[in-house]
Design an enzyme around this catalytic site. Structure first.
Site, PDB file in Angstrom:
ATOM      1  CE  LYS A   1      -4.209  -2.061   1.743  1.00  0.00           C
ATOM      2  NZ  LYS A   1      -3.748  -3.470   1.738  1.00  0.00           N
TER       3      LYS A   1
HETATM    4  C1  LIG Z   1      -4.356  -4.541   0.901  1.00  0.00           C
HETATM    5  C2  LIG Z   1      -3.557  -5.789   0.754  1.00  0.00           C
HETATM    6  C3  LIG Z   1      -3.893  -6.795  -0.180  1.00  0.00           C
HETATM    7  C4  LIG Z   1      -5.121  -6.738  -1.054  1.00  0.00           C
HETATM    8  O1  LIG Z   1      -5.045  -5.746  -2.043  1.00  0.00           O
HETATM    9  P1  LIG Z   1      -6.385  -5.248  -2.776  1.00  0.00           P
HETATM   10  O2  LIG Z   1      -5.984  -4.078  -3.576  1.00  0.00           O
HETATM   11  O3  LIG Z   1      -7.327  -4.899  -1.658  1.00  0.00           O
HETATM   12  O4  LIG Z   1      -6.885  -6.367  -3.590  1.00  0.00           O
HETATM   13  C5  LIG Z   1      -3.080  -7.907  -0.267  1.00  0.00           C
HETATM   14  N1  LIG Z   1      -2.008  -8.046   0.525  1.00  0.00           N
HETATM   15  C6  LIG Z   1      -1.657  -7.112   1.446  1.00  0.00           C
HETATM   16  C7  LIG Z   1      -0.472  -7.343   2.299  1.00  0.00           C
HETATM   17  C8  LIG Z   1      -2.404  -5.944   1.578  1.00  0.00           C
HETATM   18  O5  LIG Z   1      -2.055  -5.033   2.481  1.00  0.00           O
END
Ligand SMILES: *Cc1c(COP(=O)(O)O)cnc(C)c1O
Length: 549
Positions: free
Chosen positions: A122
């Site tokens: 993120k």
């Molecule tokens: C947010 C997240 C995801 C999922 O990503 P999306 O965009 O919601 O599909 C997968 N792995 C981790 C570690 C995350 O923080």
């Protein structure tokens, strides 16, 4: 077409607004009709992209891609370059998102997305979003002083991942305050330490003596409160913000170029991307990359046991799991949260524990646009038809817990995507198996549970689309140290494994650093949270005035 003359406008997936600027959609987040913002058109790549972009750095690629979505009249080139530069200078590797080979024989590669400040994918988007917010506000505030300045108050709830990435994205940003609520004592120790040891004056951690659900309810109540909306400009940073999707497109291109430069890549090979998926934000960026023209054969959705997306691709039905007992409605969705609604299962990959995937709505719009109209229809009609379909579907999701699509829609969805569902048991087995087999570099690779969901799906996909002509790039979304419980469970008893092997320098001593956090009593209700928000923003503004800013 030159990449620097794009004049991109945005619309809402539910047909309620058109012709919006990039700045409007970034600051607004969610459309007033409840829909999500998408570009009116997916830009195609300049004809010389393959040669021209081949050797670009991550930052240079980001610039080329963002320029196709943001008109230079909105953000001049030099400013955009500067925003990008600052956003990725916080990453620990020069490549920003390196691609490494995990299995040479099976052609399986990992796109490592966890080299940012909070060790999770993120960061790629939130570092950029934080700088964008600041850029827009500072520009609006030119020549204004004191109380005339526009101030943004970002409010969110977290059970871990998004909160820390948002705090690191927004810390120290001018004219922006950020309030992140977490359930006291219910966030993993590392994530709690990551959030609360940030000392910047504009960062406010609120520990609520309740559950994540309570935090989420408070956020929802604040966004709906006319009083605070009169005095404060509220903003959200969850994955529905278009800028987050945009930022994620870059690494698909970056990884593609890394792979095709490698000697093991034969000219006729095809590429499949595999994405551990929760809210559908990460993989949606892959869809945009593909539609723009990035050569990738399929995008493989990898879900955990919260498998609404997998069930959709199997059946054409998008539906919440049947529940027993009370119906719970989700609040403003945080991505990757343990949504404590009925029907959500807590798994070892908690950032993917979702009941519904908010960003799927964006894909639905493009599918409806393609299937329910033809090129000869006027474009405004094509768009409003797509919006009508999306509105009907999402309405049925709300009132009937789900909906079915026509076979033609499912067929269109299956042109670009496949799906796999991975259990907790398989996740642990994969972490163990990959650790046991030395990687291409001779070292043992330790996967975090989310990345392990991806690799499990990649191994299955590789049986359908085998090497040597197919390569799989699986996205690694978090550093294993963030999810110690699952990693320990998988690797306990392995002689060569120790926790020290996993723990990055940056995490050592983190838990002993000074913390800043306000306790909030659940019994004081959302009005109690409002009092804290109002008082702390006021204190910040007064401090800024004293400092003469
Ligand atoms: C947010 C997240 C995801 C999922 O990503 P999306 O965009 O919601 O599909 C997968 N792995 C981790 C570690 C995350 O923080």
């Amino acid at each position: 077409m030159s990449s620097h003359t794009a004049s991109q406008r945005y619309l809402s997936t539910r047909g309620g607004s058109y012709d919006l600027s990039f700045e409007e959609v970034v600051l607004k987040g969610l459309a007033s009709d409840g829909g999500l913002f998408i570009p009116e058109e997916i830009p195609s790549l300049p004809s010389d992209w393959a040669s021209k972009w081949q050797h670009l750095s991550f930052e240079e690629l980001a610039y080329e891609i963002f320029s196709l979505y943001i008109s230079p009249a909105e953000i001049p080139s030099a400013d955009l370059k500067d925003i990008i530069q600052r956003s990725y200078s916080t990453f620990r590797t020069k490549e920003v998102t390196p691609t490494v080979t995990l299995d040479k024989e099976k052609n399986i590669h990992l796109l490592e997305l966890f080299h940012g400040p909070t060790f999770a994918f993120k960061d790629v988007a939130l570092q950029f979003l934080g700088n964008l917010f600041e850029y827009f506000l500072v520009r609006r505030n030119q020549g204004k002083t004191g109380r005339d300045r526009e101030h943004l108050t970002v409010i969110g709830a977290t059970s871990g991942d998004t909160g820390s990435a948002a705090i690191y994205g927004l810390r120290g940003k001018k004219d922006v305050s950020v309030f992140i609520m977490h359930p006291y004592g219910k966030v993993s120790p590392i994530q709690e330490a990551q959030m609360t040891t940030v000392m910047d004056a504009n960062v406010h951690n609120l520990a609520v003596d309740g559950t994540f659900d309570d935090c989420q309810d408070f956020v929802k109540a604040l966004f709906a409160d006319p009083e605070i909306n009169k005095t404060h400009r509220l903003a959200a940073v969850n994955s529905i913000n278009w800028a987050r999707i945009l930022a994620q497109i870059t690494y698909y291109f970056h990884s593609y170029f890394t792979l095709i430069r490698s000697p093991s890549f034969l000219p006729a090979s095809t590429i499949r991307f595999v994405v551990p998926t929760g809210n559908f934000g990460d993989i949606l960026a892959g869809y945009f990359a593909k539609r723009m023209g990035l050569p990738s054969k399929k995008l493989v959705i990898a879900t955990n046991e919260n498998d609404i997306l997998h069930r959709f691709w199997q059946t054409g039905k998008y539906e919440k799991k049947p529940v027993h007992g009370k119906e719970a409605e989700g609040g403003i969705p945080e991505d990757g949260v343990k949504a404590h609604e009925d029907g959500v299962k807590e798994t070892l990959s908690p950032a993917m524990d979702i009941l519904v995937s908010s960003n799927f709505e964006r894909l639905l719009w493009f599918l409806a646009y393609r299937v329910y109209s033809t090129n000869s229809d006027p474009i405004t009609q094509r768009r409003s038809t797509a919006g009508e379909h999306v509105k009907t579907w999402l309405n049925a999701l709300k009132t009937q817990r789900g909906f079915s699509v026509d076979a033609t829609i499912l067929a269109a969805a299956s042109e670009d995507f496949e799906s796999e569902r991975v259990s907790d048991t398989e996740t642990l087995q994969t972490i163990k198996k990959i650790f046991a087999a030395p990687s291409a570099t001779g070292e043992s690779y330790i996967l975090d549970p989310h990345s392990a969901v991806g690799i499990t799906a990649a191994l299955r996909s590789a049986q359908r689309a085998p090497p040597p002509t197919t390569h799989h790039i699986s996205l690694a979304t978090a550093h294993p140290a963030k999810f110690s419980r699952a990693v320990d469970m998988a690797l306990q008893g392995e002689k060569r494994y120790s926790w020290e092997l996993v723990l990055p320098e940056e995490f050592k001593g983190l838990e002993d650093k000074p913390r800043r956090v306000s306790k909030v009593k659940k019994s004081d209700g959302w009005e109690g949270v409002r009092r804290v928000v109002v008082a702390e923003v006021e204190a910040e503004l007064q401090a800024a005035e004293r400092a003469g800013k």
